[in-house]
Structures are given as C-alpha cells and as structure tokens.
Scaffold this motif. Sequence first.
Motif, PDB file in Angstrom:
ATOM      1  N   VAL A   1       0.921  -0.736   0.264  1.00  0.00           N
ATOM      2  CA  VAL A   1      -0.065   0.227  -0.122  1.00  0.00           C
ATOM      3  C   VAL A   1       0.546   1.062  -0.173  1.00  0.00           C
ATOM      4  N   VAL A   2       2.248   1.275   0.428  1.00  0.00           N
ATOM      5  CA  VAL A   2       2.790   2.873   0.660  1.00  0.00           C
ATOM      6  C   VAL A   2       3.680   2.726  -0.681  1.00  0.00           C
ATOM      7  N   GLN A   3       3.786   1.623  -1.972  1.00  0.00           N
ATOM      8  CA  GLN A   3       4.650   1.616  -2.971  1.00  0.00           C
ATOM      9  C   GLN A   3       3.817   3.083  -3.894  1.00  0.00           C
TER      10      GLN A   3
ATOM     11  N   TRP B   1      -0.491   6.560  -5.994  1.00  0.00           N
ATOM     12  CA  TRP B   1      -1.761   6.854  -7.665  1.00  0.00           C
ATOM     13  C   TRP B   1      -2.366   6.305  -7.802  1.00  0.00           C
ATOM     14  N   GLY B   2      -2.712   5.142  -7.642  1.00  0.00           N
ATOM     15  CA  GLY B   2      -4.129   4.513  -8.105  1.00  0.00           C
ATOM     16  C   GLY B   2      -4.826   5.364  -6.537  1.00  0.00           C
ATOM     17  N   PHE B   3      -4.896   5.027  -5.645  1.00  0.00           N
ATOM     18  CA  PHE B   3      -6.180   5.224  -4.874  1.00  0.00           C
ATOM     19  C   PHE B   3      -6.317   7.369  -4.805  1.00  0.00           C
ATOM     20  N   VAL B   4      -4.886   7.689  -5.390  1.00  0.00           N
ATOM     21  CA  VAL B   4      -5.894   8.963  -6.386  1.00  0.00           C
ATOM     22  C   VAL B   4      -6.800   9.220  -6.811  1.00  0.00           C
TER      23      VAL B   4
ATOM     24  N   MET C   1      -8.517  15.998 -15.872  1.00  0.00           N
ATOM     25  CA  MET C   1      -7.217  16.337 -15.970  1.00  0.00           C
ATOM     26  C   MET C   1      -5.922  16.111 -14.935  1.00  0.00           C
ATOM     27  N   VAL C   2      -6.061  15.742 -13.670  1.00  0.00           N
ATOM     28  CA  VAL C   2      -5.691  15.305 -13.134  1.00  0.00           C
ATOM     29  C   VAL C   2      -5.590  13.990 -12.210  1.00  0.00           C
ATOM     30  N   TYR C   3      -6.783  13.656 -12.641  1.00  0.00           N
ATOM     31  CA  TYR C   3      -7.381  12.179 -13.064  1.00  0.00           C
ATOM     32  C   TYR C   3      -6.134  11.638 -13.758  1.00  0.00           C
ATOM     33  N   ILE C   4      -6.132  12.395 -15.038  1.00  0.00           N
ATOM     34  CA  ILE C   4      -5.007  11.346 -16.170  1.00  0.00           C
ATOM     35  C   ILE C   4      -3.724  11.609 -15.638  1.00  0.00           C
TER      36      ILE C   4
ATOM     37  N   ILE D   1      -1.098   8.347 -15.325  1.00  0.00           N
ATOM     38  CA  ILE D   1      -0.224   8.677 -15.687  1.00  0.00           C
ATOM     39  C   ILE D   1       0.931   7.813 -14.450  1.00  0.00           C
ATOM     40  N   GLY D   2       0.826   8.185 -12.827  1.00  0.00           N
ATOM     41  CA  GLY D   2       1.467   7.716 -12.054  1.00  0.00           C
ATOM     42  C   GLY D   2       1.206   6.107 -12.070  1.00  0.00           C
ATOM     43  N   HIS D   3       0.267   6.114 -11.654  1.00  0.00           N
ATOM     44  CA  HIS D   3      -0.361   4.748 -11.087  1.00  0.00           C
ATOM     45  C   HIS D   3       0.423   3.762 -12.281  1.00  0.00           C
ATOM     46  N   TRP D   4       0.306   3.818 -13.887  1.00  0.00           N
ATOM     47  CA  TRP D   4       0.742   2.737 -14.311  1.00  0.00           C
ATOM     48  C   TRP D   4       1.381   3.358 -16.164  1.00  0.00           C
TER      49      TRP D   4
END
Length: 654
Positions: free
Chosen positions: A265-267, A272-275, A310-313, A317-320
């Motif tokens: 969960v700290v990776q 970024w996925g949770f955000v 836009m922040v979601y997109i 990108i940060g997630h994957w």
Amino acid sequence: MESLTTPNSILRRQHIQNFSEASQLEPHWGYAYRVVPCTNDPGSCAYLDAVYDAHDVGMLYTGIFWATVLGILLVWGIGRRVFPAREPVDDLLAQLSSNESTPQRPKPSFLSRSFSAVTSSVRHHLLPTAPLKSIFGHTTRLQLVILTVLTAYLSIWSFVGIVYGKWVTPIKGQPADVVNTRTSLGPWADRVGVLAYALTPLSVLFAARESILSAVTGVPYTSFMFLHKWTGYIILAQSLLHTLGWVLIEGWLYKPQPDVWNKWVVQEYAIWGFVALGLLVLLWICSFQWVIKNVTGYEFFRKAHYVMAMVYIGALIGHWEELQCFLVPGIVLWVVDRLARLGRMGMLHCGYQRKVGRWGFSSAEAEAKVWKDERFGDVVRLDFEHHQKAWNIGQHFFLCFTEGSLWQSHPFTPLSLPQTNNVGDVKHSYVFRAKGGETRKIARVLEEKLKEEREGRTTTTNVVLQGPYGENIVEGLTQDVNVLCVAGGTGITYVLPVLLRLVREKVNPNRKTELVWAVKRKQDLEWVEPELEELRRLGAAHGLQIRIFVTADDAVSEVRTTAGDEKKVSEDVDSKSVSAGSDQSQNQRPDVNVAVNEFVGNVAQGSTRVFGSGPPSMITELREAVAQRNSGSKVWKGEERFDVRLVCDDRLEW
C-alpha cells in the motif's frame, strides 16, 4: 528479450518475480517486464503464465475495441457523403419532370422508399424517451440502446481470454500452513483496469465541443453528452472493480498479513491508484444534478470538472505509466478542444474594427430589451450585427456578457435568419429567460442601466461570441416536406428561423406548415413581434397556420390564425379567451399528441418534419407523438406522410 540493464522504474510487481535470479527480461506492451525463465515455484510460474497471457490478449482486445469504434466512424462518415440527408436523385427527377413553378414529385424510387420505411420503423420503436427517467434522464431509447451495446461489448472483453483457476503456492521462510492463494481475480482485475484506461480518450471525445465525432457523423456534440456521462460511470465501475480485486489479493489472499499489505500500500503506483480512484469518485458525486443545483452551481462544476479530470489522468499515468498510450491522446484531445474554442472566438472578434477604425479585439455591442416577470423570470432580447460568415439554421453560439463574468458563457440559438448583408455583417437576435445564475445577473445589470438611462425599455450591453456549434437543421428540407413547429416559451427562437426561411421560398400549395407556440402571458408575444408580423405577412401565400396558447394568464386561451389575417396576434389572443374553469384549463398548454396527429392526418402528400423546442416534458410528449405517427409498413406502401422526422433542440436529430 531485454538484458538486465532495464531501468528499475519498469520492474513492477517485484513481490511476484525474483529478478535477482533472472537471466533475461521479456517485454510486454503495457505491462511489467517478465523474468525468463521463471525461477519461482511451479504454481507461481503457472499463475504468471495466466497473468501475462491474459494481459497480452487484453491489449489485443483494446485494439479490436478501438478498431471497431474507428470502423463505425469511417463507415458512418462515408455513408453521410454517399447517401446524404436529402434525396438528390428524386429531387432531380422532380425538377426534370415538370417546368411548373411547383413541380409534382414523382413516385419515390425503390431504394428511397426502402430507406424511408426502415428509418420510420426505427423511429417508431427507438424515438420515445427511455424508461427509468430518474436514472437516465430525458434521453431516447436509441441512446439507451447504444449504451447497452457498449456495456455488453465491454463486458465480453472483460471476461474472455482469461485462464480461470486457483494456484496455492508456498512462501519462503514461512511455515507450511502459511501459503499464497493466487487466483484468476488478478488477471481479471488487470483486464478491467486496462479497459478503463482504453475508454478514457473515448470519454474525452464524447465531451468535446469542437467535436471530431460531430464532424464525421453530423450528430451535434450535445447528443454525445449522455454517452460521456455514462462512459464515465463505466470507467468508475471498472476502476472500483480493479481496485477491489487487488485490495482483496494484497490484503487477504497473499500471506503473511499484514506484512504484505503494508509493503504494497505504500508503493508509489498504489498510492497514485488510490488518488485516481478518489478523484473519479469525486467527479461522479459532483455530476449529480442535486449537487450542481444546490452545492456547486453549474459554472463551478464545469471548471472543477476540467481540473479534476486532467489531474485524474495525471494520477493514472503515475499509477501505471506503461498505459499512457491511452492517456496522452486524451490530454491532447482536451487541449486541442480548448485551443479550438479560443480560435473560434478570435476569428469572430479579432480583425479590423470598422466602427473604431483600428485592428484588434472587439466585443459586439447589442441592443438589449427587458421584460419584467417576477413570477417566471425576466426575459431579455438582444439584437446586434456582427461581421462574420452566416451560420446554418439551428446552430447556436456561446455568449459571454462582459458586464457579468468573463469566465462564463451560455449557449443561445439565434432567432434571426442568418443572412449576410452587403458589408459582410449578419444580424443576431436572441431571446432568453433570466431564471438564475449569470443570465439573472446580466438581467439585473440591464435593469439598473435602464433605471439610470430612463429612456424606455432598451439599453445596450457588450457580448463576446463563440461558435457556431450544432447541425444544420434544415438540411434536406425540400419543398415537398411538410413542416410542423412546436415551441414552448423562449424555445420559439429555435423554430422561427425555419419558418422565416420557408415563407421566403417559392410557394408550394401542397405543403402544409404550422406553428404551435405555448407562452405564459399575452405580453410574451412581444419578444418576437417583428418576426411574427413577417410570418403573418409572407406566410399567407404558403397557408401557414399559427396557433398560440397562453397558459398562465388569468384566462387560459388559444389563438388560431392563418398568416395574412388583418388582426394582430395579441388582439386575437384577447378575442379567444377561455375561462379558467373550462375543460381546457386541465391542460393549459397545447396537447402535443393531438397537434401532431391532426397535422399528419391532414397532410396531402410528402413526408413530415417536426421541429420542437421547449421544456423537457414537452419534448418527451413530442417524441412519443412523433414515434406513434411513424409507420414503416405504411411508408413502404406509399403513404409518405407517416415518414415523420423529429428535430428538437436537445440536439438529437431524427
């Protein structure tokens, strides 16, 4: 194959594979590199086979999905040009068959009759408003069918091509009874996540005002808003399922706990996925009409929607980042849409300004007239001329009032006929009701100016235009097509240009034309008095019938008049008053179903086009009425009057 010098930033999911014992890394598009040969236990290796095979197949399916979308657009775009809205072959035959000013239309060809019969049948079944209005709103059955097909298509791709199984594997350094349980939940959760990424640019396409989809299909951008909204809901559902799947895997199926969960969960990619999911949920909550109406307001919602999207997109990108091939196009499409909007505005307002004799940016100065109405909201009419190319009838502009907020604009349909004068100017006329928000604000500003000027009911205000947007609603409107216009209140602005064009054309005594307009008060007729007078004057030769219903005065009334009558329409309303206690008071506005039935029943020849604009309840009834009058079997037998097409200001054309 890749060597072990591959950057660590792409070595995801290291808790599954042992990179220290790897001899080679196998690349997989959109996913983590795979260690080959597999040095894990047999169960884990079998699980990894299932995971990577499912992902590779899933990427293929996303390609098939987008190939399907692009293929549909290609066929649609070509079809629009090969088979345009009008019937050019039959029209040409009509012109050649007679030298009369009003030629008789020949019998439709087999192909034309077949096409009309099919489209009439489709309207009969799919034009009415969809069920469950509390969920889907005032959309048509067709929109719901399209959404259903899209959902079913995505559901198929979510489940096929996955090896379903369960693998129980040992854990080094742990007792024999502490094991990892690996299931097909992992590859399935990854699949729905990939599909959510793949849908993102489609959602952006559906939301664009400078719409590529509209340019290809001819369908106005507003008709895609329903699909934009529900595509977003599908993405939310996919994201929730993806997250839930991996929360169950990392927090329950993998052992020992809570060690595995705490490390996962700290990776950075998990955070970024949770955000991203949090932003998506917030977007969903803010899209509720109750929230927009009572909490945020439409303008704040719109601006916040852009920013959060836009922040979601970016969070995705940060997630994957390996799947940014789907996300970067979404950002590019959004930026292009915004720049194109600014470009349209610049083209309308930047250049040589004749009035001031200089080059630069200049807003348009409009003459404004206000009608006070404390009960239903004040009404404002704007009139001005602007140097530009004439737009198509039915298109609309976004107007920004410089005396209000420069950050807000609202869509309005010009009621004036788009015609360029000898100096290149086109007259704009707009009527809108100021119920709240920016329109109410500008109405109050105008009222204050009128009090200060003390010169009647007319003042001036500056506006900035952006547009035009929308379709040409009179495309294919040949002289043999009968026209019924139904409007409620300020919806008259949508249908007036159609009628103004018709009364300026050659007379066809076989064409039937009629206007049905519902207003709150008799004084409301003053909004468009010059245009009504022109309809009465020129429409006499066309047999134009005008029916006006007054629905909220002390006396409920209807006026029936034929264009050319000597009396003014407002006088006719007074002479036709009906007591409020009569049967008509039970249905104060016109019975749309009766109006459509009577009109179609009295058509002598040719098809019918109904133009409608008004409150959602009126449009709903109008769809039902038009749908019921369509009959493919009767059209096939030659009864063209049952080929009834609806064009309404929800911008969904039938």
